[in-house]
Design a protein around this motif. Structure first.
Motif, PDB file in Angstrom:
ATOM      1  N   SER A 145       0.812  -1.219   0.000  1.00  0.00           N
ATOM      2  CA  SER A 145       0.000   0.000   0.000  1.00  0.00           C
ATOM      3  C   SER A 145       0.841   1.264   0.000  1.00  0.00           C
ATOM      4  O   SER A 145       0.319   2.348  -0.212  1.00  0.00           O
ATOM      5  N   CYS A 146       2.117   1.128   0.283  1.00  0.00           N
ATOM      6  CA  CYS A 146       2.935   2.315   0.575  1.00  0.00           C
ATOM      7  C   CYS A 146       3.323   3.068  -0.693  1.00  0.00           C
ATOM      8  O   CYS A 146       3.980   2.514  -1.574  1.00  0.00           O
ATOM      9  N   PRO A 147       2.938   4.348  -0.808  1.00  0.00           N
ATOM     10  CA  PRO A 147       3.285   5.114  -2.008  1.00  0.00           C
ATOM     11  C   PRO A 147       4.784   5.416  -2.101  1.00  0.00           C
ATOM     12  O   PRO A 147       5.257   5.845  -3.151  1.00  0.00           O
ATOM     13  N   SER A 148       5.513   5.203  -1.005  1.00  0.00           N
ATOM     14  CA  SER A 148       6.955   5.470  -1.020  1.00  0.00           C
ATOM     15  C   SER A 148       7.784   4.197  -1.178  1.00  0.00           C
ATOM     16  O   SER A 148       8.999   4.243  -1.029  1.00  0.00           O
ATOM     17  N   PHE A 149       7.112   3.091  -1.453  1.00  0.00           N
ATOM     18  CA  PHE A 149       7.813   1.805  -1.509  1.00  0.00           C
ATOM     19  C   PHE A 149       9.089   1.874  -2.352  1.00  0.00           C
ATOM     20  O   PHE A 149      10.155   1.424  -1.930  1.00  0.00           O
ATOM     21  N   GLU A 194      10.960   4.280  -3.010  1.00  0.00           N
ATOM     22  CA  GLU A 194      11.971   5.220  -2.499  1.00  0.00           C
ATOM     23  C   GLU A 194      12.685   4.635  -1.283  1.00  0.00           C
ATOM     24  O   GLU A 194      13.665   5.195  -0.810  1.00  0.00           O
ATOM     25  N   MET A 195      12.133   3.600  -0.726  1.00  0.00           N
ATOM     26  CA  MET A 195      12.609   3.137   0.578  1.00  0.00           C
ATOM     27  C   MET A 195      13.514   1.917   0.474  1.00  0.00           C
ATOM     28  O   MET A 195      13.182   0.932  -0.182  1.00  0.00           O
ATOM     29  N   GLU A 196      14.637   2.016   1.164  1.00  0.00           N
ATOM     30  CA  GLU A 196      15.538   0.878   1.278  1.00  0.00           C
ATOM     31  C   GLU A 196      14.835  -0.211   2.107  1.00  0.00           C
ATOM     32  O   GLU A 196      14.881  -1.394   1.797  1.00  0.00           O
ATOM     33  N   ALA A 201      11.138  -1.179   3.368  1.00  0.00           N
ATOM     34  CA  ALA A 201       9.702  -0.909   3.249  1.00  0.00           C
ATOM     35  C   ALA A 201       9.047  -1.075   4.626  1.00  0.00           C
ATOM     36  O   ALA A 201       9.663  -1.617   5.545  1.00  0.00           O
ATOM     37  N   PRO A 202       7.794  -0.611   4.781  1.00  0.00           N
ATOM     38  CA  PRO A 202       7.176  -0.629   6.110  1.00  0.00           C
ATOM     39  C   PRO A 202       7.178  -1.996   6.816  1.00  0.00           C
ATOM     40  O   PRO A 202       7.446  -2.068   8.020  1.00  0.00           O
ATOM     41  N   HIS A 203       6.905  -3.076   6.106  1.00  0.00           N
ATOM     42  CA  HIS A 203       6.880  -4.381   6.799  1.00  0.00           C
ATOM     43  C   HIS A 203       8.262  -4.739   7.323  1.00  0.00           C
ATOM     44  O   HIS A 203       8.410  -5.408   8.340  1.00  0.00           O
ATOM     45  N   HIS A 226      11.490   9.279   3.900  1.00  0.00           N
ATOM     46  CA  HIS A 226      10.645   9.141   2.707  1.00  0.00           C
ATOM     47  C   HIS A 226       9.200   8.816   3.042  1.00  0.00           C
ATOM     48  O   HIS A 226       8.353   8.793   2.151  1.00  0.00           O
ATOM     49  N   CYS A 227       8.914   8.534   4.302  1.00  0.00           N
ATOM     50  CA  CYS A 227       7.530   8.241   4.696  1.00  0.00           C
ATOM     51  C   CYS A 227       6.700   9.521   4.643  1.00  0.00           C
ATOM     52  O   CYS A 227       7.142  10.578   5.068  1.00  0.00           O
ATOM     53  N   LEU A 228       5.489   9.432   4.113  1.00  0.00           N
ATOM     54  CA  LEU A 228       4.622  10.601   3.916  1.00  0.00           C
ATOM     55  C   LEU A 228       3.575  10.757   5.021  1.00  0.00           C
ATOM     56  O   LEU A 228       2.773  11.674   4.975  1.00  0.00           O
ATOM     57  N   SER A 229       3.579   9.834   5.972  1.00  0.00           N
ATOM     58  CA  SER A 229       2.499   9.806   6.982  1.00  0.00           C
ATOM     59  C   SER A 229       1.131   9.861   6.305  1.00  0.00           C
ATOM     60  O   SER A 229       0.262  10.631   6.707  1.00  0.00           O
ATOM     61  N   CYS A 230       0.973   9.037   5.287  1.00  0.00           N
ATOM     62  CA  CYS A 230      -0.308   9.019   4.563  1.00  0.00           C
ATOM     63  C   CYS A 230      -1.284   8.038   5.202  1.00  0.00           C
ATOM     64  O   CYS A 230      -2.463   8.015   4.878  1.00  0.00           O
ATOM     65  N   PHE A 231      -0.774   7.195   6.100  1.00  0.00           N
ATOM     66  CA  PHE A 231      -1.571   6.249   6.890  1.00  0.00           C
ATOM     67  C   PHE A 231      -2.253   5.149   6.071  1.00  0.00           C
ATOM     68  O   PHE A 231      -3.162   4.484   6.566  1.00  0.00           O
ATOM     69  N   ALA A 232      -1.776   4.942   4.838  1.00  0.00           N
ATOM     70  CA  ALA A 232      -2.309   3.815   4.058  1.00  0.00           C
ATOM     71  C   ALA A 232      -1.949   2.500   4.750  1.00  0.00           C
ATOM     72  O   ALA A 232      -2.763   1.584   4.844  1.00  0.00           O
ATOM     73  N   CYS A 233      -0.717   2.419   5.274  1.00  0.00           N
ATOM     74  CA  CYS A 233      -0.287   1.179   5.941  1.00  0.00           C
ATOM     75  C   CYS A 233      -1.103   0.938   7.212  1.00  0.00           C
ATOM     76  O   CYS A 233      -1.457  -0.196   7.529  1.00  0.00           O
ATOM     77  N   VAL A 234      -1.391   2.014   7.927  1.00  0.00           N
ATOM     78  CA  VAL A 234      -2.166   1.895   9.171  1.00  0.00           C
ATOM     79  C   VAL A 234      -3.581   1.417   8.850  1.00  0.00           C
ATOM     80  O   VAL A 234      -4.121   0.523   9.497  1.00  0.00           O
ATOM     81  N   PRO A 238       2.221   0.555  11.182  1.00  0.00           N
ATOM     82  CA  PRO A 238       3.625   0.782  10.805  1.00  0.00           C
ATOM     83  C   PRO A 238       4.035   2.262  10.763  1.00  0.00           C
ATOM     84  O   PRO A 238       5.171   2.581  11.140  1.00  0.00           O
ATOM     85  N   ALA A 239       3.156   3.159  10.337  1.00  0.00           N
ATOM     86  CA  ALA A 239       3.535   4.585  10.247  1.00  0.00           C
ATOM     87  C   ALA A 239       4.022   5.118  11.588  1.00  0.00           C
ATOM     88  O   ALA A 239       4.920   5.967  11.651  1.00  0.00           O
ATOM     89  N   LYS A 240       3.442   4.615  12.672  1.00  0.00           N
ATOM     90  CA  LYS A 240       3.853   5.082  14.001  1.00  0.00           C
ATOM     91  C   LYS A 240       5.247   4.586  14.344  1.00  0.00           C
ATOM     92  O   LYS A 240       5.995   5.243  15.082  1.00  0.00           O
ATOM     93  N   ILE A 241       5.584   3.418  13.823  1.00  0.00           N
ATOM     94  CA  ILE A 241       6.921   2.862  14.070  1.00  0.00           C
ATOM     95  C   ILE A 241       7.969   3.651  13.273  1.00  0.00           C
ATOM     96  O   ILE A 241       9.022   4.013  13.799  1.00  0.00           O
ATOM     97  N   VAL A 242       7.638   3.952  12.024  1.00  0.00           N
ATOM     98  CA  VAL A 242       8.551   4.764  11.209  1.00  0.00           C
ATOM     99  C   VAL A 242       8.779   6.114  11.895  1.00  0.00           C
ATOM    100  O   VAL A 242       9.911   6.598  12.028  1.00  0.00           O
ATOM    101  N   GLU A 243       7.683   6.712  12.341  1.00  0.00           N
ATOM    102  CA  GLU A 243       7.782   8.022  13.009  1.00  0.00           C
ATOM    103  C   GLU A 243       8.657   7.927  14.261  1.00  0.00           C
ATOM    104  O   GLU A 243       9.496   8.791  14.510  1.00  0.00           O
TER     105      GLU A 243
HETATM  106  S1  SF4 Z   1       2.500   6.184   6.231  1.00  0.00           S
HETATM  107 FE1  SF4 Z   1       2.903   4.049   5.752  1.00  0.00          FE
HETATM  108  S2  SF4 Z   1       2.133   3.776   3.696  1.00  0.00           S
HETATM  109 FE2  SF4 Z   1       2.329   5.974   4.016  1.00  0.00          FE
HETATM  110  S3  SF4 Z   1       4.355   6.508   3.270  1.00  0.00           S
HETATM  111 FE3  SF4 Z   1       4.572   6.078   5.447  1.00  0.00          FE
HETATM  112  S4  SF4 Z   1       5.101   3.940   5.560  1.00  0.00           S
HETATM  113 FE4  SF4 Z   1       4.302   4.286   3.533  1.00  0.00          FE
END
Ligand code: SF4
Ligand code: SF4
Ligand code: SF4
Ligand code: SF4
Lengths: 260, 129
Positions: B31-35, B37-39, B41-43, B65-73, B82-87
């Motif tokens: 689902s990640c739009p930044s997939f 761009e990312m070394e 990925a969220p998983h 590179h994460c956009l906090s778009c919350f598609a993964c959440v 996952p977005a919270k973990i990236v953050e």
């Molecule tokens: S919030 Fe999740 S889906 Fe969106 S860019 Fe970040 S990691 Fe990817």
């Protein structure tokens, strides 16, 4: 009923049309608003870290001010709506954030998430009603094929925003229909435009925007509408070769109501 | 090893997310739009936190590179967020001295006539502590 209106910083500067056409339309619809005094910028992004309190305080002050006035809080910018809704949710459900924020703010009464945060579109849907709105249209936007661009912040995470179906939303399409135009559904309407990444990495935003524009054009959209100044910026300024016209949804509303 | 798990616990605490729940379905990354761009990925972020590999994540540009778009959440079937973990990893990184990703001095070269205040405010919230 008077609504406390929170315009946010960008609606006073780069996104004046979003604000001005909203005010004109509400007047035409007989809905009374009053801008909050001394509101502060919400910060644009919700601070996800559980231990960040300071960055949530401006939103808490805004929410508490509306509570003291006994009014619902009306939002318009997608990002403001997202931030205020989520901080409000924290004040309702997160005891730690609630306790620390209230200790710091020392309001006359503790703030526990009492304020109702309502987005302009929800107001149109639930308070005005789209049937009723359709009756007030004097310039139906007949024959126009318009795509709704939702982006992400209004929809996700849906357990907190509770705005619409996050994967198959319909509120903007119903809005477009009420104005007499033809809504065009396209796959990328709820995919992110890149948001703040255009500050640090323009080409990344361009890749996202190009997919959105291609998807919209393929399905026959002639124009897109948005509620977010950052979506507007990315779609307009960070598109590659292929562009599409983008308007704030309030501008179309004002046009249809004959107050533009 | 001890330090690795301490860092991982700090990330879990700041994020409020629970990476152990992950069943490795990959839906977040799909689902990640930044997939692209990312070394990592969220998983992968989720998995690496489980295994205490925080420093590798902190050194990776993926966190910016994460956009906090919350598609993964939204789409994770296990509520991992996952977005919270990236953050949280970005936050741990940027709370260190000298690790801000964006500086006010960078701004004049970036701004154009149309850029909305919202973009700058948001970018500073994400990329400077
Ligand atoms: S919030 Fe999740 S889906 Fe969106 S860019 Fe970040 S990691 Fe990817
Ligand atoms: S979301 Fe944006 S426009 Fe709205 S107040 Fe916050 S920073 Fe300003
Ligand atoms: S600017 Fe991007 S991040 Fe913001 S709402 Fe629009 S799609 Fe989402
Ligand atoms: S979607 Fe959820 S369960 Fe699936 S890999 Fe991602 S974090 Fe794990």
């Amino acid at each position: 009923m008077i609504y406390s209106y929170y315009p946010g910083c960008t609606l006073k500067t780069k996104a004046k049309e979003l604000d001005i056409y909203a005010r004109k339309s509400l007047e035409a619809l007989g809905i009374e608003i009053e801008e909050l005094d001394n509101w502060q910028c919400c910060g644009g992004v919700y601070p996800l870290a559980k231990d960040e309190i300071a960055t949530k305080l401006s939103s808490i002050r805004t929410l508490n001010q509306a509570k003291e006035l006994g009014r619902p809080l009306l939002t318009l910018c997608s990002a403001c709506h997202h931030v205020l809704t989520r901080v409000n949710n924290d004040m309702k459900t997160n005891g730690d954030i609630n306790m620390r924020a209230n200790n710091y703010c020392a309001f006359d009464e503790p703030y526990n998430g009492e304020t109702q945060v309502i987005h302009f579109l929800t107001l149109l849907k639930e308070v005005v009603g789209f049937d009723n709105l359709a009756k007030k249209v004097v310039n139906p936007l007949k024959g126009r094929k318009i795509g709704a661009y939702y982006g992400c912040l209004l929809l996700r995470p849906s357990n907190e925003l509770a705005f619409d179906d996050p994967e198959n939303p319909s509120i903007l399409e119903d809005f477009i229909k009420a104005l007499g135009a033809t809504p065009v559904v396209y796959p990328f309407r709820n995919e992110c435009c890149g948001g703040y990444i255009s500050v640090t990495n323009k080409s990344q935003a361009t890749k996202n925007v190009d997919k959105i524009v291609a998807s919209a054009k393929y399905k026959g959209c002639e124009q897109l509408i948005t509620a977010c100044p950052l979506c507007m910026y990315n779609l307009n300024e960070n598109a590659g070769a292929d562009k599409i016209e983008v308007k704030y949804f309030t501008e179309l509303l004002a046009e249809a109501l004959g107050v533009k | 090893m001890k330090k690795d798990m301490e860092l991982a616990n700090e990330v879990i605490r700041i994020s409020g997310a629970n990476p152990i729940r992950c069943m490795k379905c990959g839906k977040c990354s799909a689902s990640c739009p930044s997939f692209n761009e990312m070394e990592y990925a969220p998983h992968k972020f989720v998995d690496m936190v489980v295994h205490g590999r925080i420093e590798e994540l902190m050194e990776s540009k993926s966190i910016f590179h994460c956009l906090s778009c919350f598609a993964c959440v939204e789409r994770c079937p296990r509520g991992v967020e996952p977005a919270k973990i990236v953050e949280a990893i970005r936050v741990v990184k940027q709370r260190q001295i000298g690790e801000n990703y964006l500086d006010a001095n960078d701004i004049p070269a970036i701004v154009d006539e149309q850029i909305p205040q919202q973009a700058l405010v948001s970018a500073f919230r994400k990329f400077k502590k």
